[in-house]
Motif scaffolding. Structure first.
Motif, mmCIF file in Angstrom:
data_model
loop_
_atom_site.group_PDB
_atom_site.id
_atom_site.type_symbol
_atom_site.label_atom_id
_atom_site.label_comp_id
_atom_site.label_asym_id
_atom_site.label_seq_id
_atom_site.Cartn_x
_atom_site.Cartn_y
_atom_site.Cartn_z
ATOM 1 N N GLY A 14 0.825 -1.217 0.000
ATOM 2 C CA GLY A 14 0.000 0.000 0.000
ATOM 3 C C GLY A 14 0.853 1.258 0.000
ATOM 4 O O GLY A 14 0.571 2.209 -0.724
ATOM 5 N N THR A 15 1.923 1.233 0.799
ATOM 6 C CA THR A 15 2.822 2.402 0.890
ATOM 7 C C THR A 15 3.436 2.701 -0.476
ATOM 8 O O THR A 15 3.434 3.849 -0.940
ATOM 9 C CB THR A 15 3.939 2.110 1.926
ATOM 10 O OG1 THR A 15 3.312 1.853 3.191
ATOM 11 C CG2 THR A 15 4.904 3.265 2.040
ATOM 12 N N THR A 31 -7.485 -4.343 -3.482
ATOM 13 C CA THR A 31 -8.579 -5.282 -3.201
ATOM 14 C C THR A 31 -8.869 -5.345 -1.705
ATOM 15 O O THR A 31 -10.020 -5.515 -1.300
ATOM 16 C CB THR A 31 -8.273 -6.691 -3.764
ATOM 17 O OG1 THR A 31 -6.937 -7.052 -3.446
ATOM 18 C CG2 THR A 31 -8.484 -6.741 -5.251
ATOM 19 N N ARG A 36 -12.783 -4.296 2.484
ATOM 20 C CA ARG A 36 -13.148 -3.673 3.776
ATOM 21 C C ARG A 36 -14.327 -2.708 3.592
ATOM 22 O O ARG A 36 -15.171 -2.567 4.484
ATOM 23 C CB ARG A 36 -11.932 -2.954 4.393
ATOM 24 C CG ARG A 36 -10.961 -3.912 5.078
ATOM 25 C CD ARG A 36 -9.860 -3.178 5.823
ATOM 26 N NE ARG A 36 -8.914 -2.535 4.941
ATOM 27 C CZ ARG A 36 -7.904 -3.150 4.324
ATOM 28 N NH1 ARG A 36 -7.697 -4.427 4.519
ATOM 29 N NH2 ARG A 36 -7.092 -2.495 3.529
ATOM 30 N N GLN A 57 -8.079 -15.367 6.014
ATOM 31 C CA GLN A 57 -8.102 -16.193 4.797
ATOM 32 C C GLN A 57 -8.464 -15.337 3.584
ATOM 33 O O GLN A 57 -9.093 -14.287 3.729
ATOM 34 C CB GLN A 57 -9.137 -17.306 4.948
ATOM 35 C CG GLN A 57 -8.740 -18.306 6.014
ATOM 36 C CD GLN A 57 -9.759 -19.424 6.149
ATOM 37 O OE1 GLN A 57 -10.825 -19.386 5.558
ATOM 38 N NE2 GLN A 57 -9.418 -20.414 6.927
ATOM 39 N N ARG A 88 -3.691 -12.839 -6.029
ATOM 40 C CA ARG A 88 -3.069 -13.597 -4.935
ATOM 41 C C ARG A 88 -3.122 -15.086 -5.177
ATOM 42 O O ARG A 88 -2.623 -15.856 -4.358
ATOM 43 C CB ARG A 88 -3.781 -13.318 -3.626
ATOM 44 C CG ARG A 88 -3.628 -11.895 -3.192
ATOM 45 C CD ARG A 88 -4.094 -11.741 -1.779
ATOM 46 N NE ARG A 88 -4.270 -10.339 -1.534
ATOM 47 C CZ ARG A 88 -3.956 -9.715 -0.422
ATOM 48 N NH1 ARG A 88 -3.462 -10.375 0.584
ATOM 49 N NH2 ARG A 88 -4.143 -8.439 -0.285
ATOM 50 N N GLN A 92 -6.663 -16.133 -10.019
ATOM 51 C CA GLN A 92 -6.869 -14.684 -10.133
ATOM 52 C C GLN A 92 -5.963 -14.094 -11.224
ATOM 53 O O GLN A 92 -6.389 -13.226 -11.993
ATOM 54 C CB GLN A 92 -6.585 -13.987 -8.802
ATOM 55 C CG GLN A 92 -7.599 -14.294 -7.716
ATOM 56 C CD GLN A 92 -7.312 -13.554 -6.414
ATOM 57 O OE1 GLN A 92 -6.508 -12.626 -6.360
ATOM 58 N NE2 GLN A 92 -7.988 -13.964 -5.346
ATOM 59 N N ARG A 127 1.110 -0.285 12.660
ATOM 60 C CA ARG A 127 0.391 0.436 11.588
ATOM 61 C C ARG A 127 -0.829 1.171 12.149
ATOM 62 O O ARG A 127 -1.593 0.623 12.946
ATOM 63 C CB ARG A 127 -0.054 -0.535 10.509
ATOM 64 C CG ARG A 127 -0.977 0.153 9.502
ATOM 65 C CD ARG A 127 -1.194 -0.602 8.241
ATOM 66 N NE ARG A 127 -1.542 -1.978 8.398
ATOM 67 C CZ ARG A 127 -1.551 -2.858 7.400
ATOM 68 N NH1 ARG A 127 -1.213 -2.459 6.185
ATOM 69 N NH2 ARG A 127 -1.878 -4.105 7.612
ATOM 70 N N TYR A 137 0.177 5.315 8.444
ATOM 71 C CA TYR A 137 1.393 5.663 9.194
ATOM 72 C C TYR A 137 1.938 4.415 9.881
ATOM 73 O O TYR A 137 1.281 3.373 9.938
ATOM 74 C CB TYR A 137 1.072 6.692 10.288
ATOM 75 C CG TYR A 137 0.619 8.031 9.751
ATOM 76 C CD1 TYR A 137 1.555 8.999 9.401
ATOM 77 C CD2 TYR A 137 -0.739 8.322 9.602
ATOM 78 C CE1 TYR A 137 1.148 10.225 8.908
ATOM 79 C CE2 TYR A 137 -1.139 9.552 9.100
ATOM 80 C CZ TYR A 137 -0.198 10.500 8.768
ATOM 81 O OH TYR A 137 -0.591 11.714 8.277
ATOM 82 N N ARG A 166 -2.501 -14.888 8.160
ATOM 83 C CA ARG A 166 -2.376 -14.165 6.878
ATOM 84 C C ARG A 166 -1.068 -14.524 6.173
ATOM 85 O O ARG A 166 -1.034 -14.694 4.955
ATOM 86 C CB ARG A 166 -2.471 -12.649 7.121
ATOM 87 C CG ARG A 166 -3.889 -12.210 7.445
ATOM 88 C CD ARG A 166 -3.927 -10.845 8.126
ATOM 89 N NE ARG A 166 -3.426 -9.768 7.302
ATOM 90 C CZ ARG A 166 -3.129 -8.543 7.769
ATOM 91 N NH1 ARG A 166 -3.296 -8.262 9.051
ATOM 92 N NH2 ARG A 166 -2.690 -7.619 6.957
ATOM 93 N N SER A 194 14.439 -1.840 3.236
ATOM 94 C CA SER A 194 14.974 -0.517 3.597
ATOM 95 C C SER A 194 13.824 0.462 3.829
ATOM 96 O O SER A 194 12.653 0.060 3.856
ATOM 97 C CB SER A 194 15.955 -0.032 2.528
ATOM 98 O OG SER A 194 15.416 -0.235 1.267
#
Ligand code: AP5
Length: 214
Positions: A14-15, A31, A36, A57, A88, A92, A127, A137, A166, A194
């Motif tokens: 995501g970052t 996704t 969510r 899952q 994933r 897919q 997170r 963040y 996960r 890094s």
């Protein structure tokens, strides 16, 4: 540019997707966020989604492929997109190839962010998300301004117990996806250990070297 981003939970997908979206003016399709959002609606579909998320899952392929297919078919994707957390599973990946072929499009690169399992637990527990801006963040690695600390939220699945589930799910399913993109000459592996800015510099360097080889 059309990219897919693969990596373990909390590897930094995501970052990096957020940075790439701003840099290349792409549409960011996550996704995890889409699922969510469905869960938050408390609809029939949302309750089904919740039952998978709370166990760490994957939701069934058919469900997520449908959501992504509908999104890809929208017209505003002309400038390109980054698919964050999809595909994933091999099914897919194949469904994505098929959907893009039908649209006359193809993936340019599949970014794989590599981070050892030992690093992700600390990333997960630290997170925090800002519900007002959507910004992510980390209490230690990407600290939020003190004045917004009280409004930050932690994801329901960001617990040490669910993290292991996960991670197991990720490792069980991802190898054929990685092989699929490697065989297609699309795989770009990135060392995600890094700092976020250093990882992003590496991503840009690797993507640019593909666009102008030699
Ligand atoms: P999803 O939301 O995609 O979760 P995930 O894959 O577990 O990934 P995360 O969002 O946890 O982490 P990330 O890699 O984006 O890391 P981030 O940049 O936030 O999916 C959630 C669930 O939805 C899945 O478990 C599954 O049930 C379902 N699902 C989703 N897609 C699906 C699909 N295709 N098929 C079926 N089911 C699906 O970074 C994490 C933290 O680390 C942040 O705090 C960040 O600030 C920090 N950080 C980032 N980079 C660095 C760095 N380089 N150094 C130090 N800290 C860093």
């Amino acid at each position: 540019m059309r990219l897919v981003m693969i990596g373990a939970p909390a590897s930094g997908k995501g970052t990096q997707a957020h940075k790439l979206t701003r840099h290349f003016n792409l549409d960011h399709i996550s996704t995890g966020e889409m699922l969510r959002a469905e869960e938050a609606k408390r609809s029939e579909l949302g309750l089904v989604v919740e039952s998978y998320l709370k166990r760490g899952q994957l939701v069934p392929d058919g469900l997520v492929v449908k959501l992504v297919g509908e999104r890809l078919a929208l017209n505003h994707l002309a400038q390109g997109f980054i698919l964050d957390g999809f595909p994933r599973t091999l099914n897919q990946a194949l469904a994505l190839d098929q959907a893009l072929t039908a649209l006359g499009q193809a993936i340019d690169a599949a970014l794989l962010i590599e981070v050892p399992d030992s690093a992700v637990l600390e990333r997960i527990t630290g997170r925090r998300a800002d519900p007002e801006t959507g910004r992510i963040y980390h209490l230690k690695y990407s600290p939020p301004p003190p004045e917004i600390l009280s409004r930050l939220e932690q994801r329901d699945d960001d617990t040490a117990e669910l993290m292991q589930a996960r991670l197991n799910t990720y490792h069980e399913r991802i190898a054929p996806v990685v092989a699929h993109y490697r065989e297609g000459g699309l795989l770009v592996a990135v060392d995600g250990t890094s700092s976020p800015d250093a990882v992003f510099a590496q991503v840009l360097r690797l993507l640019n070297s593909r666009r102008s080889p030699g």
